[in-house]
Design an enzyme around this catalytic site. Structure first.
Site, PDB file in Angstrom:
ATOM      1  N   GLN A 570       0.829  -1.207   0.000  1.00  9.41           N
ATOM      2  CA  GLN A 570       0.000   0.000   0.000  1.00  9.41           C
ATOM      3  C   GLN A 570       0.860   1.252   0.000  1.00  9.41           C
ATOM      4  O   GLN A 570       0.540   2.240  -0.665  1.00  9.41           O
ATOM      5  CB  GLN A 570      -0.907   0.002   1.230  1.00  9.41           C
ATOM      6  CG  GLN A 570      -1.960   1.096   1.242  1.00  9.41           C
ATOM      7  CD  GLN A 570      -3.126   0.775   0.345  1.00  9.41           C
ATOM      8  OE1 GLN A 570      -3.278  -0.365  -0.082  1.00  9.41           O
ATOM      9  NE2 GLN A 570      -3.951   1.763   0.041  1.00  9.41           N
ATOM     10  N   GLU A 571       1.959   1.218   0.734  1.00  4.18           N
ATOM     11  CA  GLU A 571       2.807   2.395   0.874  1.00  4.18           C
ATOM     12  C   GLU A 571       3.682   2.646  -0.348  1.00  4.18           C
ATOM     13  O   GLU A 571       3.838   3.786  -0.788  1.00  4.18           O
ATOM     14  CB  GLU A 571       3.704   2.257   2.114  1.00  4.18           C
ATOM     15  CG  GLU A 571       2.963   2.341   3.437  1.00  4.18           C
ATOM     16  CD  GLU A 571       2.524   3.754   3.772  1.00  4.18           C
ATOM     17  OE1 GLU A 571       2.889   4.696   3.037  1.00  4.18           O
ATOM     18  OE2 GLU A 571       1.803   3.923   4.770  1.00  4.18           O
ATOM     19  N   SER A 572       4.293   1.600  -0.901  1.00  2.00           N
ATOM     20  CA  SER A 572       5.343   1.822  -1.904  1.00  2.00           C
ATOM     21  C   SER A 572       5.280   0.912  -3.123  1.00  2.00           C
ATOM     22  O   SER A 572       6.096   1.061  -4.038  1.00  2.00           O
ATOM     23  CB  SER A 572       6.713   1.642  -1.250  1.00  2.00           C
ATOM     24  OG  SER A 572       6.883   0.291  -0.844  1.00  2.00           O
TER      25      SER A 572
END
Length: 714
Positions: A570-572
């Site tokens: 989700q982040e990267s």
């Protein structure tokens, strides 16, 4: 949530404990809590199950100023990894001390190394053990403390006040009043000496003024004591508490250092004297800029709490207007104070009354506004930004190619909006229907309602549309009504010097490198619009290139490694060099400042990036009640990781006020989080505006992906 999903959810979190709890937990001696190494080497980032071998010789005396200078850094202490503070609306919050100490360090060519503790008593323990050089926070100078510590010149002179829930309160100082006070606080000494007949109940946990106020409102505490300045800060956004009595003896608040550390104390006092940093609630003033600088007064900028102007995200103060004004203040070496207003009309009033010096809030310069501004004896700067005035529609709505296609279509807009005149013209000339939006509904909420098909159309400026488009791919801009709408700063007409300096600032920086970097940061970043399809999963496949590293670093923290992998995606999208416009970097999108707090220097290194992300998620989880079910702890910690702990606490508080459960995320606190995008709610929240849809989607997406990962790997 349907029955099947409930069953899967419960099974998944049961699996979490089976997988992470099957090994015997190490003892405290075998598992010392060591800091993450700062040397950037992967093999030095070890799980805490390994023994610490480094022996540090304990100091027996405080570091002198010469030793501090030679080391290149000041060791300071802050509360509980205090990576965020309340949104400054006027005056100051905890961020004041961080900024002030950093200014002192910068003036002496030093860095600040922050140590973290959970309560005030531990702050003094670290100082007494010579592990830190200073406690930089408002500390009351008491007789008992003077026997053990030295204090700087006062940073604030204040009085302590008894607070209670708003409403009728019959408080009599001669009665045997029950007063609840936090353990280790100076309020205990004040009450004991001035009113020994009062009954003091000690609150064992360290609590902030916000939490104390919440306890009073909830009826758990009838009376408590806080500083007058803290009360003024609370009253900026809440009306459910009141002062019922003021203790007569004034108090001095200052920073603490060790006894007899005279050389360090001298340097601090010299800095305080030169910079006149004594805090006070400022009176109204209308002096011009040269006098302001001569008197070493702060520049007060009036703005809105919104995604375009000024907001708090993961403890960082951000916003296009805020960054420009911070640059202006830095150039002229003045302190910047932000004054938050709830409406355009309030901004004008604050400026005219001398409660602020500049309005910097993305205000368009229209004919109607120019007349109003002149009448109010205000003046506008030259243009510092320009935007387009555009129609916002859903991509699936009926096609709009020209203004005649607006016949019978409905445009929802606030009457106070600068686009109101355009909407009226579209109604008169082209048969559009105009619906008045509530004045509390910000334009970004109207755009969200278009994206969700709750309303048909709205009008917004191109900058705000660019921000919202990065999160909402469904919106389109079929028509542009004006190409060159100017934005200007506002000042009083009797402040020509300030106006001249602002115009000079605009001429020098407008469209220059600094300006373009800041503008691109907020309005043209496309990271969140990219599609990532690199990792398509099938049963039995690895989840990411970093599965083994994640498994290593979750062992101590009782996280299912698949949850962390889901969060990392989700982040990267598993890109170790990923970055975003606010400065977050790496696989877990950590802010460099936050990473530094955790002892991490190299966020490009996957192992350090993952270790810091897991440690930070664990910290957010620890700040919530252990009475929460384990799955709720996960949901709340994920929301905090994304939006910031303070915004989640605001949402919990709002949920209670709305009759929702504050201990359940889905369909309860997440609903309150969405409402914190609306002015009527966020102007009464400690941490102000939050793009609520982002943490709501963040938690849902990670949770759903995590469930998929369980199916694939089981």
């Amino acid at each position: 949530m349907n029955k099947q999903l409930v069953a899967i959810t419960l099974a998944s979190f049961f699996t979490l404990f089976i997988l992470t709890g099957c090994q015997e937990a190490p003892t405290v001696e075998e598992n010392p809590k060591t800091d993450i190494s700062q040397n950037g080497k992967q093999n030095d980032l070890k799980p805490k199950t390994q023994k610490a071998v480094k022996i540090v010789k304990q100091r027996t005396t405080a570091r002198t100023w010469s030793e501090i200078k030679a080391s290149g850094q000041i060791n300071a202490v802050k509360l509980d990894w205090k990576l965020e503070s309340a949104l400054p609306r006027a005056g100051s919050t905890g961020a004041y001390h961080t900024t002030l100490l950093q200014s002192f360090a910068d003036s002496r060519g030093l860095k600040v190394k922050w140590h973290r503790v959970s309560n005030l008593a531990d702050m003094f323990k670290k100082l007494s053990a010579f592990e830190v050089d200073i406690i930089p926070r408002h500390l009351t100078i008491t007789t008992n403390r003077l026997d053990k510590y030295s204090f700087t010149y006062p940073l604030l002179r204040d009085k302590e006040v008894v607070i209670a829930k708003s409403g009728k309160q019959d408080f009599d100082e001669d009665d045997d009043n029950n007063i609840s006070l936090p353990i280790g606080s100076a309020y205990i000494d004040s009450v004991s000496k001035q009113y020994p007949h009062w009954q003091v109940n000690i609150i064992e946990d360290h609590v902030s003024s916000q939490e104390v106020a919440d306890s009073v409102v909830a009826g758990l505490t009838k009376y408590t004591v806080i500083d007058g300045f803290a009360l003024e800060t609370l009253k900026q956004y809440r009306d459910d508490i009141q002062s019922v009595f003021t203790l007569p003896k004034a108090i001095n608040l200052a920073w603490a250092v060790n006894l007899n550390n005279d050389t360090f104390l001298h340097e601090l006092n010299e800095f305080i004297s030169v910079h006149h940093v004594m805090q006070m609630i400022e009176p109204e003033r209308t002096i011009d800029f040269k006098q302001l600088r001569k008197d070493k007064l702060p520049l007060r900028v009036i703005t809105r709490n919104s995604p375009e102007t000024y907001f708090l995200w993961r403890g960082e103060l951000l916003g296009f207007e805020y960054e420009l004004m911070r640059k202006f203040a830095d150039i002229h070496k003045v302190k910047l104070v932000i004054v938050v207003a709830d409406s355009y009309e309030e901004m004008l009033e604050l400026l005219a009354e001398g409660k602020g010096d500049i309005i910097a809030a993305g205000l368009s310069r229209t004919k109607a506004r120019t007349k109003q501004i002149t009448k109010a004896k205000l003046a506008t700067s030259i243009r510092y930004n320009r935007v387009k005035e555009q129609l916002v529609a859903h991509q699936d709505s009926a096609q709009i190619n020209e203004a005649t296609d607006l016949k019978g279509r409905t445009i929802t807009i606030r009457k106070s909006s600068s686009f109101w005149a355009t909407a009226q013209r579209l109604a008169t000339d082209f048969g559009a229907n105009i619906v008045l939006a509530n004045e509390d509904i910000a334009t970004e909420i109207l755009i969200a309602q278009v994206a969700d098909k709750e309303i048909d159309l709205t009008i917004a400026d191109s900058n705000l549309i660019a921000i919202e488009s990065s999160f909402r791919s469904q919106i389109i801009t079929p028509l542009t009504f004006k190409e060159d709408v100017p934005y200007s700063y506002l000042v009083r007409q009797n402040n020509p010097q300030l106006l001249a300096y602002l115009n000079e600032f605009v001429r020098k920086y407008y469209r220059g490198t600094f300006y373009n970097v800041v503008k691109n940061k907020y309005f043209y970043n496309e990271r969140l619009q990219k599609s990532h399809n690199k990792y398509r999963l099938v049963s039995g496949s690895i989840l990411s290139p970093y599965d083994d590293i994640v498994r290593l670093h979750v062992q101590e923290y009782n996280f299912d490694w698949r949850l962390i992998v889901s969060q990392m995606y989700q982040e990267s999208r598993f890109d170790p060099l990923a970055s975003n416009s606010t400065g977050a970097f790496g696989l877990m999108q950590m802010l460099p400042r936050t990473a530094a707090e955790l002892g991490v220097k190299d966020l490009k290194d996957p192992e350090q990036a993952i270790a810091s992300g897991v440690q930070y998620l664990d910290w957010t989880r620890d700040r919530f009640s252990k009475d929460l079910p384990v799955q709720e702890q996960i949901f709340f910690s994920l929301a905090s990781y994304n939006a910031g702990y303070g915004h989640v606490k605001d949402a919990q508080r709002l949920a209670r006020q709305l009759g929702l459960r504050s201990d359940r995320w889905f369909n309860n606190v997440e609903k309150a989080m969405l409402l914190l995008q609306r002015r009527q709610y966020y102007n009464k929240a400690r941490f102000g505006y939050v793009r609520g849809r982002e943490p709501v989607n963040y938690v849902r997406d990670i949770h759903q992906r995590y469930l998929s990962y369980i199916r694939i790997t089981d």
